[in-house]
Design an enzyme around this catalytic site. Structure first.
Site, PDB file in Angstrom:
ATOM      1  N   PRO A  12      18.852 -27.640  32.067  1.00  0.00           N
ATOM      2  CA  PRO A  12      19.742 -26.848  31.218  1.00  0.00           C
ATOM      3  C   PRO A  12      20.520 -27.652  30.176  1.00  0.00           C
ATOM      4  O   PRO A  12      21.276 -27.066  29.419  1.00  0.00           O
ATOM      5  CB  PRO A  12      20.693 -26.216  32.230  1.00  0.00           C
ATOM      6  CG  PRO A  12      20.672 -27.147  33.388  1.00  0.00           C
ATOM      7  CD  PRO A  12      19.362 -27.836  33.413  1.00  0.00           C
ATOM      8  N   ASP A  35      11.766 -27.882  21.973  1.00  0.00           N
ATOM      9  CA  ASP A  35      12.334 -26.578  21.629  1.00  0.00           C
ATOM     10  C   ASP A  35      13.793 -26.643  21.251  1.00  0.00           C
ATOM     11  O   ASP A  35      14.468 -27.636  21.493  1.00  0.00           O
ATOM     12  CB  ASP A  35      12.303 -25.698  22.887  1.00  0.00           C
ATOM     13  CG  ASP A  35      10.985 -25.026  23.046  1.00  0.00           C
ATOM     14  OD1 ASP A  35      10.204 -25.017  22.105  1.00  0.00           O
ATOM     15  OD2 ASP A  35      10.751 -24.501  24.160  1.00  0.00           O
ATOM     16  N   LYS A  57      12.784 -25.314  15.437  1.00  0.00           N
ATOM     17  CA  LYS A  57      13.541 -25.220  14.187  1.00  0.00           C
ATOM     18  C   LYS A  57      13.252 -23.888  13.527  1.00  0.00           C
ATOM     19  O   LYS A  57      12.095 -23.484  13.392  1.00  0.00           O
ATOM     20  CB  LYS A  57      13.123 -26.362  13.265  1.00  0.00           C
ATOM     21  CG  LYS A  57      14.253 -26.754  12.323  1.00  0.00           C
ATOM     22  CD  LYS A  57      13.776 -27.721  11.280  1.00  0.00           C
ATOM     23  CE  LYS A  57      13.684 -29.134  11.810  1.00  0.00           C
ATOM     24  NZ  LYS A  57      12.947 -30.033  10.952  1.00  0.00           N
ATOM     25  N   GLY A  88      13.333 -26.140  27.534  1.00  0.00           N
ATOM     26  CA  GLY A  88      14.618 -25.963  28.217  1.00  0.00           C
ATOM     27  C   GLY A  88      14.419 -25.354  29.611  1.00  0.00           C
ATOM     28  O   GLY A  88      13.518 -24.546  29.814  1.00  0.00           O
ATOM     29  N   GLY A  89      15.250 -25.761  30.543  1.00  0.00           N
ATOM     30  CA  GLY A  89      15.200 -25.185  31.888  1.00  0.00           C
ATOM     31  C   GLY A  89      13.901 -25.516  32.584  1.00  0.00           C
ATOM     32  O   GLY A  89      13.456 -26.657  32.596  1.00  0.00           O
ATOM     33  N   ASP A  90      13.268 -24.491  33.163  1.00  0.00           N
ATOM     34  CA  ASP A  90      11.970 -24.662  33.798  1.00  0.00           C
ATOM     35  C   ASP A  90      10.890 -24.142  32.846  1.00  0.00           C
ATOM     36  O   ASP A  90      11.064 -23.088  32.245  1.00  0.00           O
ATOM     37  CB  ASP A  90      11.927 -23.866  35.111  1.00  0.00           C
ATOM     38  CG  ASP A  90      10.591 -24.045  35.791  1.00  0.00           C
ATOM     39  OD1 ASP A  90      10.451 -25.028  36.541  1.00  0.00           O
ATOM     40  OD2 ASP A  90       9.669 -23.235  35.536  1.00  0.00           O
ATOM     41  N   THR A 118      16.282 -24.570  36.371  1.00  0.00           N
ATOM     42  CA  THR A 118      16.345 -23.422  35.474  1.00  0.00           C
ATOM     43  C   THR A 118      17.775 -22.935  35.238  1.00  0.00           C
ATOM     44  O   THR A 118      18.619 -22.994  36.144  1.00  0.00           O
ATOM     45  CB  THR A 118      15.485 -22.259  35.992  1.00  0.00           C
ATOM     46  OG1 THR A 118      15.665 -21.160  35.119  1.00  0.00           O
ATOM     47  CG2 THR A 118      15.885 -21.833  37.400  1.00  0.00           C
ATOM     48  N   MET A 171      17.959 -13.852  28.346  1.00  0.00           N
ATOM     49  CA  MET A 171      17.662 -13.298  27.009  1.00  0.00           C
ATOM     50  C   MET A 171      18.166 -11.863  26.883  1.00  0.00           C
ATOM     51  O   MET A 171      17.495 -11.003  26.309  1.00  0.00           O
ATOM     52  CB  MET A 171      16.148 -13.333  26.747  1.00  0.00           C
ATOM     53  CG  MET A 171      15.597 -14.736  26.725  1.00  0.00           C
ATOM     54  SD  MET A 171      13.840 -14.782  26.354  1.00  0.00           S
ATOM     55  CE  MET A 171      13.142 -14.486  27.967  1.00  0.00           C
ATOM     56  N   GLY A 200      26.221 -21.717  29.087  1.00  0.00           N
ATOM     57  CA  GLY A 200      26.559 -22.203  30.415  1.00  0.00           C
ATOM     58  C   GLY A 200      26.360 -23.694  30.542  1.00  0.00           C
ATOM     59  O   GLY A 200      25.505 -24.276  29.885  1.00  0.00           O
TER      60      GLY A 200
HETATM   61  N1  SAH Z   1      12.899 -21.632  30.689  1.00  0.00           N
HETATM   62  C1  SAH Z   1      14.302 -21.437  30.521  1.00  0.00           C
HETATM   63  C2  SAH Z   1      14.648 -20.056  30.045  1.00  0.00           C
HETATM   64  C3  SAH Z   1      14.124 -19.740  28.685  1.00  0.00           C
HETATM   65  S1  SAH Z   1      14.571 -18.151  28.137  1.00  0.00           S
HETATM   66  C4  SAH Z   1      15.007 -21.757  31.845  1.00  0.00           C
HETATM   67  O1  SAH Z   1      14.357 -21.928  32.871  1.00  0.00           O
HETATM   68  O2  SAH Z   1      16.235 -21.896  31.825  1.00  0.00           O
HETATM   69  C5  SAH Z   1      16.050 -18.498  27.265  1.00  0.00           C
HETATM   70  C6  SAH Z   1      17.214 -17.854  27.957  1.00  0.00           C
HETATM   71  O3  SAH Z   1      17.703 -18.707  28.971  1.00  0.00           O
HETATM   72  C7  SAH Z   1      18.399 -17.598  27.069  1.00  0.00           C
HETATM   73  O4  SAH Z   1      18.264 -16.438  26.310  1.00  0.00           O
HETATM   74  C8  SAH Z   1      19.511 -17.474  28.085  1.00  0.00           C
HETATM   75  O5  SAH Z   1      19.480 -16.205  28.706  1.00  0.00           O
HETATM   76  C9  SAH Z   1      19.089 -18.477  29.121  1.00  0.00           C
HETATM   77  N2  SAH Z   1      19.788 -19.761  28.917  1.00  0.00           N
HETATM   78  C10 SAH Z   1      19.248 -20.965  28.692  1.00  0.00           C
HETATM   79  N3  SAH Z   1      20.193 -21.903  28.597  1.00  0.00           N
HETATM   80  C11 SAH Z   1      21.364 -21.291  28.784  1.00  0.00           C
HETATM   81  C12 SAH Z   1      22.706 -21.715  28.819  1.00  0.00           C
HETATM   82  N4  SAH Z   1      23.047 -22.998  28.628  1.00  0.00           N
HETATM   83  N5  SAH Z   1      23.666 -20.800  29.042  1.00  0.00           N
HETATM   84  C13 SAH Z   1      23.364 -19.525  29.239  1.00  0.00           C
HETATM   85  N6  SAH Z   1      22.109 -19.063  29.215  1.00  0.00           N
HETATM   86  C14 SAH Z   1      21.119 -19.935  28.999  1.00  0.00           C
END
Ligand code: SAH
Length: 495
Positions: A12, A35, A57, A88-90, A118, A171, A200
């Site tokens: 994150p 990304d 971008k 980002g995330g997973d 995630t 999202m 977050g």
């Molecule tokens: N693969 C990512 C999610 C991608 S979809 C994961 O596993 O985290 C993108 C969505 O993730 C955003 O629209 C939001 O809902 C959430 N998101 C990602 N980073 C965030 C953050 N720092 N704070 C709040 N929501 C976040």
């Protein structure tokens, strides 16, 4: 030779939450395709020689379309590169990671997947919301709130209500009113606790805890924007009780760190751990003198000196390395006493297997000079060019013979002023760890209004320099990094 692709979940944002395998993958990459949601701190891990491709971008509001991203990955791997696809995330959770692998698979490109932490789980955690709790629920559901413009959400709200589990929507900012309405219509209690967490886990995290019935209105009033996560479920009521991240003393604070790039890490890390947003703005750099005949001559006759004095951790490192290169080692210092300006410098000596005989009680040149008042010479001062005059003045006044040999130069960097200029409009906290960082900072911002700068200074000499430029200052109790961090923490707590 064919390359490969590693699909890496960057987590994150906080580099501490990147997996070790993810970091390894980034370090070995030749090409990194990344990304929008990947944080600068993680991008900073990309090796200098690697090529980066930013596919997040939004050039004229159009992101690189997915099929093009797939093709970039294929093209780079076919060209033989070790490619990392950073997401980002997973990478598989609403990350379209699966789609990216399809084309690679079809062309026989080897790939691996490194899962990431995630946001669906970690953002609630930073908001003090445990996604499950035995008293409240027995399942967790992660749902996308994304809908094509103008289209209805394709969510079976009735089924979600029946699970009685915690619901996490990603999202979902735009669709928030539709999501809440859908759940209400399907029979969920309007008083059901619900929360939205924007940005977050970042220093700018904002969380709103409300009820299902009132969340859309509250989010509108607070102008919540993407990226944000929506959590619906009884566990949201624990958020206040388990609030820890928002409660950090430096949460929401931006702190500028002016230390040299290779020395900024510890201070930045400590400040981030206290919740601060750190802007690394290196204003100086220490450069060893390649040619140094004076030092070489002194090294030929080290036994002649009674004291060897170091005034920064760079000193022992540079001195010992040069000694080694000249075919000598620590034994050449037998009989010579060692003085260090403070514990970090003493620590640098320690790493060379040497113990400091003298460290003043207060870690600055004035106090070092005082502590050396009674020594007998000759003294060898090994330090930066343009160092403080306190030591040479003292030795001259006392008739103590000494050689003041510059071993390294402090050069001013030209950091990207754009990173700091916008901050200067409000109160800006800037850490200064030496007088030279103050000079470097001021020089890097010619003509800027520095009247809102609060200089957080490691010691009195640094503060003196800051005052001469009209900065407001606060000074650490002891001239150590720990004490500086403590000063910043106290300032954050309003003490
Ligand atoms: N693969 C990512 C999610 C991608 S979809 C994961 O596993 O985290 C993108 C969505 O993730 C955003 O629209 C939001 O809902 C959430 N998101 C990602 N980073 C965030 C953050 N720092 N704070 C709040 N929501 C976040």
């Amino acid at each position: 030779m064919i390359g490969n692709v590693i699909l890496v979940g960057a987590g994150p944002g906080d580099p501490g939450l990147l997996t070790r395998k993810g970091r390894w993958a980034i370090r070995q990459a030749q090409v990194v395709v990344y990304d929008r949601l990947v944080s600068p701190a993680i991008l900073a891990l990309i090796p200098a020689g690697a090529r980066t491709i930013d596919v997040g971008k939004e050039a004229s509001h159009h992101k690189v379309p997915q099929h093009e991203i797939n093709e970039i990955l294929l093209r780079e791997a076919q060209a033989g590169y070790r490619v990392v696809r950073l997401k980002g995330g997973d990478p598989f959770l609403f990350g379209r990671g699966g789609e990216e692998l399809e084309l690679l698979k079809a062309h026989g490109i080897p790939f691996e997947v490194v899962p990431g932490v995630t946001s669906a789980l970690s953002v609630p955690a930073y908001a003090g919301i445990p996604v499950t709790h035995r008293d409240f629920c027995s399942s967790l559901h992660i749902i996308t709130g994304h809908a094509k413009a103008g289209a209805e959400l394709k969510i079976d709200f009735g089924a979600l209500c029946r699970t009685q589990g915690t619901l996490v929507f990603l999202m979902g900012v735009t669709a928030l009113p539709m999501i809440c309405e859908g759940l209400l219509k399907a029979g969920m209690d309007p008083a059901m606790p619900a929360a939205v967490v924007e940005r977050g886990m970042t220093p700018r995290q904002r969380k709103l805890v409300s009820t299902l019935g009132e969340l859309p209105q509250a989010a509108r009033a607070a102008r919540i924007e993407s990226p944000a996560i929506i959590v619906v479920g009884k566990v949201c009521q624990l958020s206040d009780q388990f609030d820890w991240f928002d409660a950090l003393p430096l949460k929401g604070r931006t702190v500028v760190v002016t230390r040299p790039k290779d020395r900024a890490g510890t201070l930045s890390k400590k400040l981030r751990a206290l919740g601060a947003e750190v802007v690394e703005y290196p204003c100086i750099e220490t450069v060893e003198r390649a040619e140094n005949p004076a030092l070489d001559a002194a090294m030929e006759q080290l036994g002649h000196y009674r004291w060897l004095v170091f005034t920064s951790p760079a000193g022992p490192e540079i001195f010992m390395e040069r000694l080694w290169k000249r075919g000598l080692d620590a034994r050449a210092l037998a009989g010579v006493k060692l003085a260090a300006i403070g514990p970090k410098t003493a620590g640098a000596l320690g790493r060379c297997g040497l113990r400091a005989d003298l460290v003043p009680e207060v870690y600055d040149s004035d106090h070092l000079a005082k502590a050396l008042e009674a020594v007998e010479g000759p003294v060898l001062l090994c330090r930066a060019s343009r160092g403080s005059q306190a030591l040479p003045e003292l030795f001259s006044a006392r008739g103590i013979p000494f050689d003041d040999i510059p071993c390294y130069d402090t050069v001013y960097e030209s950091p990207d002023a754009g990173a700091v200029l916008p901050l200067l409009e409000g109160e800006t906290w800037v850490t200064f760890t030496s007088a030279s960082t103050v000079r470097g900072f001021v020089q890097s911002l010619p003509g800027a209004d520095l009247s809102h700068v609060l200089g957080l200074c490691i010691g009195e000499q640094t503060a003196r320099e800051a005052r001469t430029h009209g900065l407001t200052v606060r000074v650490a109790r002891e001239a150590t990094m720990e004490s500086l961090v403590e000063l910043i923490r106290e300032t954050g707590a309003g003490e």
